[in-house]
Design a protein around this motif. Structure first.
Motif, PDB file in Angstrom:
ATOM      1  N   VAL A 194      31.724  53.704   0.284  1.00 38.86           N
ATOM      2  CA  VAL A 194      30.152  53.762   0.575  1.00 38.86           C
ATOM      3  C   VAL A 194      29.981  53.076   1.953  1.00 38.86           C
ATOM      4  O   VAL A 194      29.343  53.804   2.629  1.00 38.86           O
ATOM      5  N   ILE A 195      30.257  51.970   1.997  1.00 36.33           N
ATOM      6  CA  ILE A 195      29.948  51.125   2.849  1.00 36.33           C
ATOM      7  C   ILE A 195      30.693  51.904   4.381  1.00 36.33           C
ATOM      8  O   ILE A 195      30.142  51.938   5.423  1.00 36.33           O
ATOM      9  N   ARG A 222      28.567  54.708   5.345  1.00 41.67           N
ATOM     10  CA  ARG A 222      27.477  54.318   5.720  1.00 41.67           C
ATOM     11  C   ARG A 222      27.539  53.842   7.282  1.00 41.67           C
ATOM     12  O   ARG A 222      26.863  54.116   8.143  1.00 41.67           O
ATOM     13  N   ASP A 223      28.544  52.667   7.455  1.00 45.03           N
ATOM     14  CA  ASP A 223      28.627  52.242   8.636  1.00 45.03           C
ATOM     15  C   ASP A 223      29.461  52.970   9.719  1.00 45.03           C
ATOM     16  O   ASP A 223      29.195  53.067  10.820  1.00 45.03           O
ATOM     17  N   ARG A 232      21.249  55.792   8.257  1.00 45.81           N
ATOM     18  CA  ARG A 232      20.870  55.137   6.947  1.00 45.81           C
ATOM     19  C   ARG A 232      20.325  56.122   6.015  1.00 45.81           C
ATOM     20  O   ARG A 232      20.541  56.165   4.769  1.00 45.81           O
ATOM     21  N   THR A 283      22.876  58.655   4.795  1.00 47.12           N
ATOM     22  CA  THR A 283      23.927  58.376   4.091  1.00 47.12           C
ATOM     23  C   THR A 283      24.110  58.615   2.492  1.00 47.12           C
ATOM     24  O   THR A 283      25.134  59.302   2.135  1.00 47.12           O
ATOM     25  N   TRP A 327      23.264  56.296  -5.243  1.00 49.62           N
ATOM     26  CA  TRP A 327      23.116  55.768  -3.935  1.00 49.62           C
ATOM     27  C   TRP A 327      22.119  55.022  -3.753  1.00 49.62           C
ATOM     28  O   TRP A 327      22.053  53.913  -2.958  1.00 49.62           O
ATOM     29  N   ILE A 376      22.887  51.427  -5.084  1.00 49.21           N
ATOM     30  CA  ILE A 376      23.920  51.051  -4.405  1.00 49.21           C
ATOM     31  C   ILE A 376      23.595  50.469  -3.185  1.00 49.21           C
ATOM     32  O   ILE A 376      23.927  49.257  -2.958  1.00 49.21           O
ATOM     33  N   LEU A 377      22.907  51.349  -2.452  1.00 50.08           N
ATOM     34  CA  LEU A 377      22.553  51.254  -0.897  1.00 50.08           C
ATOM     35  C   LEU A 377      21.685  49.654  -0.940  1.00 50.08           C
ATOM     36  O   LEU A 377      21.935  49.033  -0.133  1.00 50.08           O
ATOM     37  N   LEU A 397      23.533  46.814  -1.637  1.00 51.40           N
ATOM     38  CA  LEU A 397      24.500  46.620  -0.694  1.00 51.40           C
ATOM     39  C   LEU A 397      23.561  45.713   0.501  1.00 51.40           C
ATOM     40  O   LEU A 397      23.959  44.738   0.862  1.00 51.40           O
ATOM     41  N   GLU A 432      24.119  41.982   1.708  1.00 54.39           N
ATOM     42  CA  GLU A 432      24.430  41.763   2.873  1.00 54.39           C
ATOM     43  C   GLU A 432      23.540  40.598   3.478  1.00 54.39           C
ATOM     44  O   GLU A 432      23.829  39.823   4.078  1.00 54.39           O
TER      45      GLU A 432
END
Lengths: 254, 177
Positions: free
Chosen positions: A75-76, A79-80, A93, A96, B47, B50-51, B54, B58
């Motif tokens: 997932v990261i 996204r990134d 974003r 995503t 999503w 989860i996002l 995340l 972070e």
């Protein structure tokens, strides 16, 4: 000669959609008229993904472990490395979730094709076409929503080009919209189809030539392993290109 | 499996091949519906949380690192202050010790001086006493020797013999004395 003829048809039959689900040690399962085998695979993949992310993925974990970690890394990455790099920070974003769904859905369908019980829905151009259609929708309506209709038109008119050339360039650019998504559809479908055909052909050699062709089974196994890699690669490429095409439309000046 | 092959033998290969590329509207619609439903469900249950998690993690990580840096700086500062305190304390103690040493030296010099003075006084007194005593003893000796001389003379006179006899007598007396 007749054996080779039958084999060819047998392979093609296995690649195409049908109304039967061949189960081991059981009579083939007849599917209802509205649901084909590939359709069933789509639904199974969707249910699998929902189960995976709702029950296996541990959302409450402060420090992710094992499978959660793996899914989160993907997932990261989407996204990134895919969304934000191709579409930009803010829109990336926002896009995503769509790209994640696309990636995991295609990946699951691709991998399911490698499991003997299931069929490869992504080897069906109708499925890949329908998925590429979402890309097209975002490229057209997403851009109109974001940049307005004028902004959408700008995407077809490169800056600094003489007006005379624009007469040729604009239709080409407009056609490019459909060519890109068409290529997206064919790339995934053809890759998955070709990979399976090669495996079937290798295994078919045993039927044609007998035990002399046994080493080709090993070769088919090796290609099977390569197919796992290709399943990931094609899911990645489809997602990446979707993001890149959307990014190109959102930011036409680049 | 053989069934499938047998079933297909009726169809021509061109027909089978074309079916691979056949447009199938129901399949397209099914893909759209599945994908849309999956998108909505996954957005809601996967999503989005989860996002968000995340991002939160972070943020937490970023803040934790900042906090750790801050704490490390604070610790360094505290360490520096501690060292400063220790240095100051050492200097102070060294000053106290040297002061005490000086005071002790002064005190000991004073005590020595006083002791020397007292000793000299005592010595002078003792000398004076000795002189007095000596003088007294001398006087007593003088008196006793005079007395002795008088006694001896008296005895000598009493005997009054010749000189030799006197001398012997005196020697005898001296021996007696």
């Amino acid at each position: 000669m007749s054996t080779s003829f039958n084999l060819e048809k047998y392979i093609l039959h296995h690649m195409q959609d049908s109304r039967q689900w061949q189960l081991p040690f059981l009579p083939p399962l007849q599917l209802p008229s509205f649901l084909s085998l590939h359709g069933l695979m789509l639904i199974i993949a969707a249910l699998f993904l929902v189960a995976l992310f709702c029950f296996v993925y541990d959302k409450k974990a402060r420090v992710p472990r094992r499978f959660t970690n793996l899914l989160e890394a993907l997932v990261i990455f989407i996204r990134d490395e895919i969304a934000i790099k191709s579409i930009g920070k803010e829109d990336g974003r926002r896009m995503t979730p769509f790209l994640c769904t696309m990636f995991f859905f295609i990946l699951t369908l691709n991998l399911m094709g490698l499991i003997p019980l299931f069929a490869t829905a992504t080897a069906n151009p109708n499925v890949t076409g329908a998925l590429a259609f979402f890309t097209l929708c975002f490229m057209i309506f997403g851009t109109i929503y974001k940049n307005g209709f004028k902004g959408f038109q700008k995407a077809f008119i490169p800056a600094g080009v003489p007006k005379g050339i624009l007469i040729i360039l604009v239709p080409i650019e407009f056609l490019g919209l459909f060519i890109k998504t068409g290529a997206l559809m064919i790339r995934l479908f053809a890759n998955m189809l070709a990979g399976h055909m090669v495996i079937f052909a290798m295994l078919g050699l045993v039927l044609l030539l007998g035990l002399v062709a046994l080493p080709s089974v090993l070769l088919a196994g090796c290609i099977g392993v390569l197919e796992v890699f290709i399943a990931f690669l094609q899911a990645y490429i489809f997602t990446l290109l979707t993001a890149v095409f959307i990014g190109q439309m959102y930011h036409p000046q680049h | 499996m053989t069934n499938a092959v047998v079933d297909l033998s009726a169809a021509s290969p061109a027909e089978v091949e074309s079916s691979l590329l056949n447009p199938d509207v129901s399949m397209v619609v099914l893909t759209w519906v599945t994908f849309l439903v999956l998108s909505v469900v996954l957005y809601k249950f996967a999503w989005n949380p989860i996002l968000k998690a995340l991002d939160a993690r972070e943020e937490l990580l970023r803040r934790s690192v900042e906090e750790a840096d801050r704490i490390r700086q604070e610790l360094a500062r505290i360490q520096e202050t501690r060292q400063q305190f220790i240095r100051e304390a050492e200097e102070k103690s060294r000053a106290i010790v040297s002061e005490a040493r000086e005071a002790a030296a002064i005190a000991s010099a004073g005590i020595q001086h006083k002791a020397r003075e007292e000793a000299s006084i005592l010595l002078a007194n003792a000398r004076h006493d000795i002189r007095g005593e000596t003088e007294k003893a001398r006087i007593i000796l003088r008196q006793e020797s005079a007395q002795l001389a008088v006694d001896l003379a008296a005895r000598l006179i009493e005997k009054n013999l010749d000189t030799d006899a006197n001398r012997r007598f005196i020697h005898k007396l001296i021996a007696e004395v």
